[in-house]
Design a protein around this motif. Structure first.
Motif, PDB file in Angstrom:
ATOM      1  N   GLY A 102       0.791  -1.228   0.000  1.00 27.71           N
ATOM      2  CA  GLY A 102       0.000   0.000   0.000  1.00 27.71           C
ATOM      3  C   GLY A 102       0.817   1.269   0.000  1.00 27.71           C
ATOM      4  O   GLY A 102       0.253   2.369   0.015  1.00 27.71           O
ATOM      5  N   ILE A 103       2.144   1.159   0.006  1.00 33.03           N
ATOM      6  CA  ILE A 103       3.021   2.333  -0.029  1.00 33.03           C
ATOM      7  C   ILE A 103       3.527   2.504  -1.457  1.00 33.03           C
ATOM      8  O   ILE A 103       4.298   1.680  -1.960  1.00 33.03           O
ATOM      9  CB  ILE A 103       4.208   2.168   0.939  1.00 33.03           C
ATOM     10  N   SER A 104       3.082   3.545  -2.113  1.00 31.84           N
ATOM     11  CA  SER A 104       3.475   3.785  -3.497  1.00 31.84           C
ATOM     12  C   SER A 104       4.891   4.346  -3.559  1.00 31.84           C
ATOM     13  O   SER A 104       5.441   4.832  -2.562  1.00 31.84           O
ATOM     14  CB  SER A 104       2.516   4.769  -4.165  1.00 31.84           C
ATOM     15  N   ALA A 105       5.486   4.287  -4.748  1.00 37.14           N
ATOM     16  CA  ALA A 105       6.812   4.884  -4.951  1.00 37.14           C
ATOM     17  C   ALA A 105       6.773   6.377  -4.653  1.00 37.14           C
ATOM     18  O   ALA A 105       7.728   6.942  -4.114  1.00 37.14           O
ATOM     19  CB  ALA A 105       7.276   4.631  -6.386  1.00 37.14           C
ATOM     20  N   LEU A 106       5.662   7.013  -5.004  1.00 35.54           N
ATOM     21  CA  LEU A 106       5.525   8.451  -4.774  1.00 35.54           C
ATOM     22  C   LEU A 106       5.604   8.777  -3.281  1.00 35.54           C
ATOM     23  O   LEU A 106       6.347   9.679  -2.867  1.00 35.54           O
ATOM     24  CB  LEU A 106       4.204   8.941  -5.358  1.00 35.54           C
ATOM     25  N   ALA A 107       4.861   8.048  -2.454  1.00 32.10           N
ATOM     26  CA  ALA A 107       4.882   8.273  -1.007  1.00 32.10           C
ATOM     27  C   ALA A 107       6.263   7.983  -0.436  1.00 32.10           C
ATOM     28  O   ALA A 107       6.775   8.724   0.413  1.00 32.10           O
ATOM     29  CB  ALA A 107       3.835   7.394  -0.323  1.00 32.10           C
ATOM     30  N   PHE A 108       6.880   6.898  -0.913  1.00 32.04           N
ATOM     31  CA  PHE A 108       8.195   6.501  -0.426  1.00 32.04           C
ATOM     32  C   PHE A 108       9.244   7.557  -0.753  1.00 32.04           C
ATOM     33  O   PHE A 108      10.019   7.983   0.122  1.00 32.04           O
ATOM     34  CB  PHE A 108       8.583   5.162  -1.054  1.00 32.04           C
ATOM     35  N   ILE A 109       9.282   8.016  -1.992  1.00 32.02           N
ATOM     36  CA  ILE A 109      10.308   8.969  -2.427  1.00 32.02           C
ATOM     37  C   ILE A 109      10.139  10.312  -1.743  1.00 32.02           C
ATOM     38  O   ILE A 109      11.116  10.914  -1.283  1.00 32.02           O
ATOM     39  CB  ILE A 109      10.281   9.104  -3.966  1.00 32.02           C
ATOM     40  N   VAL A 110       8.915  10.796  -1.647  1.00 31.17           N
ATOM     41  CA  VAL A 110       8.686  12.082  -0.965  1.00 31.17           C
ATOM     42  C   VAL A 110       9.099  11.998   0.500  1.00 31.17           C
ATOM     43  O   VAL A 110       9.716  12.919   1.046  1.00 31.17           O
ATOM     44  CB  VAL A 110       7.209  12.517  -1.097  1.00 31.17           C
ATOM     45  N   THR A 111       8.797  10.882   1.138  1.00 36.13           N
ATOM     46  CA  THR A 111       9.129  10.715   2.557  1.00 36.13           C
ATOM     47  C   THR A 111      10.628  10.720   2.800  1.00 36.13           C
ATOM     48  O   THR A 111      11.129  11.474   3.644  1.00 36.13           O
ATOM     49  CB  THR A 111       8.529   9.399   3.100  1.00 36.13           C
ATOM     50  N   ILE A 112      11.360   9.880   2.065  1.00 32.35           N
ATOM     51  CA  ILE A 112      12.793   9.746   2.354  1.00 32.35           C
ATOM     52  C   ILE A 112      13.592  10.989   1.965  1.00 32.35           C
ATOM     53  O   ILE A 112      14.689  11.219   2.495  1.00 32.35           O
ATOM     54  CB  ILE A 112      13.404   8.502   1.683  1.00 32.35           C
ATOM     55  N   THR A 113      13.055  11.818   1.064  1.00 35.23           N
ATOM     56  CA  THR A 113      13.795  13.007   0.629  1.00 35.23           C
ATOM     57  C   THR A 113      13.469  14.244   1.454  1.00 35.23           C
ATOM     58  O   THR A 113      14.074  15.298   1.259  1.00 35.23           O
ATOM     59  CB  THR A 113      13.510  13.334  -0.853  1.00 35.23           C
ATOM     60  N   SER A 114      12.569  14.128   2.398  1.00 30.71           N
ATOM     61  CA  SER A 114      12.122  15.298   3.152  1.00 30.71           C
ATOM     62  C   SER A 114      12.970  15.539   4.399  1.00 30.71           C
ATOM     63  O   SER A 114      13.483  14.607   5.015  1.00 30.71           O
ATOM     64  CB  SER A 114      10.653  15.136   3.563  1.00 30.71           C
ATOM     65  N   ILE A 115      13.113  16.804   4.753  1.00 30.72           N
ATOM     66  CA  ILE A 115      13.671  17.224   6.046  1.00 30.72           C
ATOM     67  C   ILE A 115      12.763  18.308   6.605  1.00 30.72           C
ATOM     68  O   ILE A 115      12.410  19.262   5.898  1.00 30.72           O
ATOM     69  CB  ILE A 115      15.107  17.775   5.920  1.00 30.72           C
ATOM     70  N   ASN A 116      12.374  18.162   7.858  1.00 31.06           N
ATOM     71  CA  ASN A 116      11.594  19.199   8.522  1.00 31.06           C
ATOM     72  C   ASN A 116      12.576  20.233   9.066  1.00 31.06           C
ATOM     73  O   ASN A 116      13.069  20.114  10.189  1.00 31.06           O
ATOM     74  CB  ASN A 116      10.753  18.593   9.644  1.00 31.06           C
ATOM     75  N   ALA A 117      12.885  21.235   8.244  1.00 31.66           N
ATOM     76  CA  ALA A 117      13.928  22.212   8.602  1.00 31.66           C
ATOM     77  C   ALA A 117      13.534  23.031   9.836  1.00 31.66           C
ATOM     78  O   ALA A 117      14.400  23.425  10.622  1.00 31.66           O
ATOM     79  CB  ALA A 117      14.208  23.136   7.414  1.00 31.66           C
ATOM     80  N   ALA A 118      12.241  23.306   9.998  1.00 34.35           N
ATOM     81  CA  ALA A 118      11.799  24.079  11.163  1.00 34.35           C
ATOM     82  C   ALA A 118      12.028  23.292  12.451  1.00 34.35           C
ATOM     83  O   ALA A 118      12.482  23.849  13.463  1.00 34.35           O
ATOM     84  CB  ALA A 118      10.325  24.447  11.016  1.00 34.35           C
ATOM     85  N   LEU A 119      11.726  21.996  12.428  1.00 30.38           N
ATOM     86  CA  LEU A 119      11.994  21.161  13.596  1.00 30.38           C
ATOM     87  C   LEU A 119      13.491  21.043  13.821  1.00 30.38           C
ATOM     88  O   LEU A 119      13.967  21.084  14.962  1.00 30.38           O
ATOM     89  CB  LEU A 119      11.379  19.769  13.415  1.00 30.38           C
ATOM     90  N   TYR A 120      14.248  20.909  12.742  1.00 30.71           N
ATOM     91  CA  TYR A 120      15.709  20.828  12.848  1.00 30.71           C
ATOM     92  C   TYR A 120      16.279  22.031  13.593  1.00 30.71           C
ATOM     93  O   TYR A 120      17.046  21.879  14.542  1.00 30.71           O
ATOM     94  CB  TYR A 120      16.341  20.731  11.451  1.00 30.71           C
ATOM     95  N   VAL A 121      15.900  23.215  13.154  1.00 28.49           N
ATOM     96  CA  VAL A 121      16.490  24.415  13.758  1.00 28.49           C
ATOM     97  C   VAL A 121      16.037  24.574  15.205  1.00 28.49           C
ATOM     98  O   VAL A 121      16.773  25.094  16.051  1.00 28.49           O
ATOM     99  CB  VAL A 121      16.162  25.667  12.910  1.00 28.49           C
ATOM    100  N   SER A 122      14.840  24.087  15.517  1.00 26.13           N
ATOM    101  CA  SER A 122      14.374  24.121  16.900  1.00 26.13           C
ATOM    102  C   SER A 122      15.194  23.171  17.772  1.00 26.13           C
ATOM    103  O   SER A 122      15.560  23.507  18.907  1.00 26.13           O
ATOM    104  CB  SER A 122      12.887  23.753  16.957  1.00 26.13           C
ATOM    105  N   LEU A 123      15.513  21.983  17.247  1.00 22.29           N
ATOM    106  CA  LEU A 123      16.286  21.002  18.005  1.00 22.29           C
ATOM    107  C   LEU A 123      17.733  21.445  18.209  1.00 22.29           C
ATOM    108  O   LEU A 123      18.286  21.311  19.309  1.00 22.29           O
ATOM    109  CB  LEU A 123      16.241  19.646  17.308  1.00 22.29           C
ATOM    110  N   VAL A 124      18.360  21.981  17.164  1.00 20.14           N
ATOM    111  CA  VAL A 124      19.754  22.413  17.330  1.00 20.14           C
ATOM    112  C   VAL A 124      19.830  23.700  18.143  1.00 20.14           C
ATOM    113  O   VAL A 124      20.874  24.013  18.716  1.00 20.14           O
ATOM    114  CB  VAL A 124      20.477  22.576  15.975  1.00 20.14           C
ATOM    115  N   ASP A 125      18.721  24.428  18.216  1.00 23.06           N
ATOM    116  CA  ASP A 125      18.669  25.576  19.123  1.00 23.06           C
ATOM    117  C   ASP A 125      18.780  25.090  20.570  1.00 23.06           C
ATOM    118  O   ASP A 125      19.361  25.762  21.425  1.00 23.06           O
ATOM    119  CB  ASP A 125      17.353  26.337  18.922  1.00 23.06           C
ATOM    120  N   ASP A 126      18.230  23.889  20.839  1.00 23.77           N
ATOM    121  CA  ASP A 126      18.298  23.300  22.181  1.00 23.77           C
ATOM    122  C   ASP A 126      19.580  22.502  22.404  1.00 23.77           C
ATOM    123  O   ASP A 126      20.161  22.548  23.487  1.00 23.77           O
ATOM    124  CB  ASP A 126      17.100  22.356  22.412  1.00 23.77           C
ATOM    125  N   TYR A 127      20.019  21.750  21.390  1.00 19.21           N
ATOM    126  CA  TYR A 127      21.087  20.767  21.610  1.00 19.21           C
ATOM    127  C   TYR A 127      22.314  20.969  20.712  1.00 19.21           C
ATOM    128  O   TYR A 127      23.269  20.191  20.816  1.00 19.21           O
ATOM    129  CB  TYR A 127      20.547  19.353  21.355  1.00 19.21           C
TER     130      TYR A 127
END
Length: 308
Positions: A102-127
């Motif tokens: 049930g996981i299409s190539a489209l869902a798989f490729i979009v998922t693995i190529t994504s980075i949540n940059a806003a969450l990233y900067v929040s985490l490195v702001d803490d750690y």
């Protein structure tokens, strides 16, 4: 309230995001009344905010630290690019566009190529460090659909437009130039990253329909587990090859809610994926909801292990 948010990993991002997602799931037209109120509290102007936080992160980059930034963050992003391209092409070769379980190539490729940059900067702001925060600009390249579109272009099923990458780099380079021409610019814009994190969290929440995410909950969990397993080489690279604590790559290992719009964007240049857009959108949204809560826990654990 602020002290409560600070007790939660990436809380200054997560708490506003969750409140916003809850409110807008129940009341989609909340505060969409036009004018200044909608511009400030509505879901628009994300490009402006991403450009501004990219500019502010560039302000903090000293020319002498560029080598340090590229040596770690550049290496990690190149590893992610190679990894995602190989995995994306391999998935299509093995399972086709329809995918598996049930996981299409489209869902798989979009998922693995994504980075949540806003969450990233929040985490490195803490750690993390100031250099880690400054990497927001180059990490933001993964917040636009250029990598998944590139993967489909390699398959010969779509085209690629590099202009979004240029659009990300211009405010970053401008910030670097100004910050190094006159260090006092850092006094003006230096706190911009921390200031904008809650605002971006609030606006990100408006792209999360909790009901849609919950409906794809099981497949979202499965895809999230696959995502963490396949992206684990990034943490290995940071710890074993770059001799760091793994906090930065783990902070990158979350899927942005905005990426749920990428399947429809990719379908515009690759009509063959059109039948999978709806399911891929719901699954990517579910993965983003899972990773936005799980990644801060993993990141905090790595940070605490390093301090022991």
């Amino acid at each position: 309230m602020v002290q409560f948010m600070k007790k939660i990993p990436a809380g200054t991002f997560l708490v506003p995001m969750l409140l916003s997602a809850l409110l807008y799931t129940i009341w989609p037209d909340l505060l969409r009344i036009g004018g200044v109120t909608e511009a400030f509290l509505g879901g628009g102007n994300m490009n402006f905010l991403i450009g501004l936080i990219t500019f502010c992160s560039g302000i903090g980059i000293e020319t002498k630290s560029i080598g340090q930034l590229l040596k770690r963050h550049g290496v990690l992003l190149v590893v992610k690019l190679i990894l995602t391209v190989v995995l994306g092409l391999g998935f299509v070769a093995l399972f086709g566009q329809e995918g598996i379980f049930g996981i299409s190539a489209l869902a798989f490729i979009v998922t693995i190529t994504s980075i949540n940059a806003a969450l990233y900067v929040s985490l490195v702001d803490d750690y993390g460090s100031e250099v880690d925060q400054a990497a927001f600009g180059i990490i933001s390249i993964y917040t636009i659909p250029v990598v998944p579109v590139f993967i489909y272009a390699l398959q010969g099923t779509g085209g690629i437009d590099l202009m979004p990458v240029v659009n990300i780099l211009i405010p970053l380079i401008l910030g670097i130039i100004l910050g190094n021409l006159d260090p006092e610019f850092r006094d003006i814009f230096g706190s911009g990253v921390s200031l904008l994190i809650p605002v971006i969290g609030w606006k990100t929440g408006q792209t999360l329909n909790l009901l849609d995410a919950l409906q794809s909950g099981f497949m979202g969990i499965v895809l999230a587990i696959v995502f963490y397993v396949l992206m684990s080489p990034l943490v290995f690279t940071d710890k074993k090859l770059l001799n760091h604590n793994g906090v930065v790559p783990m902070s990158m290992n979350a899927v942005a809610a905005f990426s749920s719009s990428f399947p429809a964007i990719i379908a515009q240049t690759t009509p063959a994926v059109e039948p999978y857009v709806a399911s891929a959108t719901a699954q990517v949204l579910a993965v983003s909801l899972v990773t936005v809560f799980v990644t801060p826990i993993f990141t905090k654990r790595l940070y605490e292990q390093d301090k022991m």
